[in-house]
Design a protein around this motif. Structure first.
Motif, short mmCIF file in Angstrom:
data_model
loop_
_atom_site.label_atom_id
_atom_site.label_comp_id
_atom_site.label_asym_id
_atom_site.label_seq_id
_atom_site.Cartn_x
_atom_site.Cartn_y
_atom_site.Cartn_z
N PRO A 227 -62.61 13.43 20.30
CA PRO A 227 -61.76 14.53 20.81
C PRO A 227 -60.27 14.29 20.58
CG PRO A 227 -63.40 13.86 22.45
CD PRO A 227 -63.43 12.82 21.38
N ALA A 228 -59.85 13.01 20.64
CA ALA A 228 -58.43 12.70 20.49
C ALA A 228 -57.99 12.78 19.03
CB ALA A 228 -58.13 11.31 21.04
N GLU A 229 -58.88 12.48 18.11
CA GLU A 229 -58.51 12.46 16.68
C GLU A 229 -59.46 13.35 15.88
OE1 GLU A 229 -58.18 8.20 15.87
OE2 GLU A 229 -56.12 8.27 16.61
N ASP A 230 -60.44 12.79 15.18
CA ASP A 230 -61.40 13.61 14.45
C ASP A 230 -62.63 12.78 14.11
OD1 ASP A 230 -60.69 11.99 12.29
OD2 ASP A 230 -59.34 13.47 11.43
N HIS A 255 -58.67 -9.72 21.41
CA HIS A 255 -58.66 -9.87 19.95
C HIS A 255 -59.35 -8.67 19.29
CE1 HIS A 255 -60.33 -12.00 16.16
NE2 HIS A 255 -59.14 -11.49 15.89
N PHE A 256 -60.46 -8.26 19.87
CA PHE A 256 -61.21 -7.11 19.38
C PHE A 256 -60.34 -5.84 19.38
CE2 PHE A 256 -63.69 -3.34 20.69
CZ PHE A 256 -64.54 -3.19 19.59
N LEU A 257 -59.66 -5.59 20.49
CA LEU A 257 -58.85 -4.37 20.61
C LEU A 257 -57.68 -4.38 19.63
CD1 LEU A 257 -58.82 -3.88 24.49
CD2 LEU A 257 -60.07 -2.54 22.79
N ASN A 258 -57.04 -5.54 19.48
CA ASN A 258 -55.89 -5.62 18.58
C ASN A 258 -56.29 -5.40 17.12
OD1 ASN A 258 -54.05 -6.14 20.63
ND2 ASN A 258 -54.36 -8.35 20.53
N GLU A 259 -57.50 -5.81 16.77
CA GLU A 259 -57.94 -5.68 15.39
C GLU A 259 -58.56 -4.32 15.10
OE1 GLU A 259 -61.59 -7.63 13.14
OE2 GLU A 259 -59.90 -9.01 13.18
N VAL A 260 -59.31 -3.78 16.05
CA VAL A 260 -60.12 -2.58 15.80
C VAL A 260 -59.38 -1.29 16.15
CG1 VAL A 260 -62.22 -1.37 16.54
CG2 VAL A 260 -62.29 -3.82 16.05
N MET A 261 -58.54 -1.34 17.17
CA MET A 261 -57.90 -0.11 17.65
C MET A 261 -56.62 0.16 16.86
SD MET A 261 -59.03 1.94 20.02
CE MET A 261 -59.79 0.94 21.29
N GLU A 262 -56.71 1.01 15.84
CA GLU A 262 -55.55 1.30 15.01
C GLU A 262 -54.51 2.13 15.75
OE1 GLU A 262 -56.45 2.85 11.16
OE2 GLU A 262 -56.73 0.81 10.41
N ASN A 263 -54.97 2.96 16.66
CA ASN A 263 -54.05 3.77 17.47
C ASN A 263 -53.83 3.05 18.80
OD1 ASN A 263 -52.65 5.61 18.97
ND2 ASN A 263 -54.07 7.32 18.63
N GLU A 265 -52.29 3.78 21.37
CA GLU A 265 -52.34 4.64 22.55
C GLU A 265 -53.75 4.74 23.12
OE1 GLU A 265 -50.67 8.41 21.59
OE2 GLU A 265 -48.66 7.61 21.14
N LEU A 266 -54.76 4.39 22.32
CA LEU A 266 -56.14 4.46 22.81
C LEU A 266 -56.59 3.20 23.55
CD1 LEU A 266 -58.03 6.23 19.86
CD2 LEU A 266 -57.35 7.19 22.06
N ILE A 267 -55.78 2.14 23.50
CA ILE A 267 -56.18 0.90 24.19
C ILE A 267 -56.27 1.12 25.71
CG2 ILE A 267 -55.48 -1.47 24.73
CD1 ILE A 267 -54.47 -1.76 21.90
N PRO A 268 -55.25 1.74 26.36
CA PRO A 268 -55.40 2.04 27.80
C PRO A 268 -56.60 2.95 28.07
CG PRO A 268 -53.13 2.29 27.12
CD PRO A 268 -53.92 2.14 25.87
#
Length: 352
Positions: A227-230, A255-263, A265-268
């Motif tokens: 919903p946030a992107e596509d 480590h997972f979040l820093n590598e996988v989450m390109e945006n 703003e989606l980490i929170p």
């Protein structure tokens, strides 16, 4: 990892358990079954085939007060202590199953109880108690010679290519309720087998954590990233998530979040989603664990990496090389057609 190739049936007994609510009875054999080479091979294939084809989702025997009060835990412990007691204890198992067979949907059937040896579990040889049940009967044809003709006889029997119910109780981690695998081909009475008869709970091992964390990521991708992107970003997020699991031996969430989450703003959003939905997957307090490779391989097969378009076109992303989807696939909007489009770059068409 489970390997049943060298497993041996040391003792085996067969009983018949009816449906208590229908006034059916229980039939207990006086002696254990003697197998020849042919029946031994057929039964091993019948018993073990569904476990080779199924994901290794382990359980442990449980009880609200203490696992020592779990009926099968007591009986299995006696068999492991003295394998020669398998037949006498198989009667207790059949009687316990009969006591749980009190719902109209439950089918009567034969119960096989076996003491098994030479099973390789996590690279160690262990023994196990196998409990198997055949329920559904099938018609098959037999032919008899009568004079100068062949006569047709219809008989009923079980299909040895499909086990109805079964479990393996491995002689490891006794104090925690042993490690248990279960299969159930008939979904109309799952509580009867898993909850009432076995009384098990999911074993929170590395396989369980790996599998459930990836399921959690898949739902996060569908319910938050999409919903946030596509759709493309949903697929790419799961590509990166699966590949992160595939190339690492241990999982560490930051480590997972820093590598996988390109945006960023989606980490929170991810952390909030974990607080909200984590209990559903039993991962609310999980942030570090050793990664189970088989669980990653199984998840990769199930996760969809296809973008389906309403113009009857599919775009399939590559889980092995996700960077290709980012470098060579662009999404845009065509003002003239008032439609979205994907632009795909390539050098040449691959021949199949």
């Amino acid at each position: 990892m489970l390997n049943l190739y060298s497993a041996q049936i040391e003792h085996i007994s067969i009983h018949r358990v009816g449906n208590k609510s229908k006034g059916e009875t229980i039939f207990l054999s006086e002696a254990e079954l003697t197998l020849n080479d042919e029946t031994n091979g057929l039964l091993k294939e019948y018993f073990f085939k569904p476990f080779r084809e199924k994901e290794e989702n382990y359980f442990s025997l449980a009880n609200e007060v203490d696992v020592a009060f779990n009926e099968l835990h007591k009986i299995a412990s006696e068999i492991f202590l003295d394998p020669s007691s398998t037949h006498s204890n198989s009667k207790k198992i059949a009687a316990h199953l009969f006591e749980q067979s009190n719902h109209p949907h439950i089918k009567s059937g034969e119960v096989y109880v076996a003491h098994l040896t030479n099973i390789v579990l996590d690279n160690k040889k262990v023994d196990a108690v196998g409990i198997f049940k055949s329920e559904l009967k099938h018609d098959f044809l037999q032919f008899q010679e009568k004079g100068n003709n062949l006569d047709l006889v219809v008989q009923q029997g079980i299909n040895i290519n499909k086990l109805d119910k079964g479990c393996l109780i491995f002689n490891v981690e006794k104090e925690a309720g042993y490690k248990v695998l279960s299969v159930d081909s008939n979904r109309y009475d799952t509580k009867y087998w898993l909850e009432h008869f076995l009384a098990v709970e999911a074993l929170s091992d590395d396989n369980f954590k790996t599998k459930n964390y990836l399921k959690f990521c898949q739902d996060f991708a569908k319910e938050v990233v999409l919903p946030a992107e596509d759709k493309q970003q949903e697929v790419l997020f799961m590509n990166r998530a699966v590949n992160h699991f595939a190339k690492n031996n241990a999982f560490e969430e930051s480590h997972f979040l820093n590598e996988v989450m390109e945006n960023p703003e989606l980490i929170p959003e991810f952390k909030h989603y974990k607080v909200e939905k984590g209990p559903k997957y039993s991962i609310q307090d999980v942030s570090n664990f050793d990664i189970a490779n088989k669980a990653v391989s199984d998840a990769r097969k199930k996760i969809k990496n296809v973008i389906n378009l309403d113009t009857n076109i599919q775009i399939k992303m590559d889980f092995i090389n996700p960077e290709s989807a980012e470098k060579f696939v662009e999404k845009g909007w065509d003002e003239e057609r008032q439609m979205y489009y994907y632009l795909v770059y390539f050098n040449k068409e691959e021949k199949n």
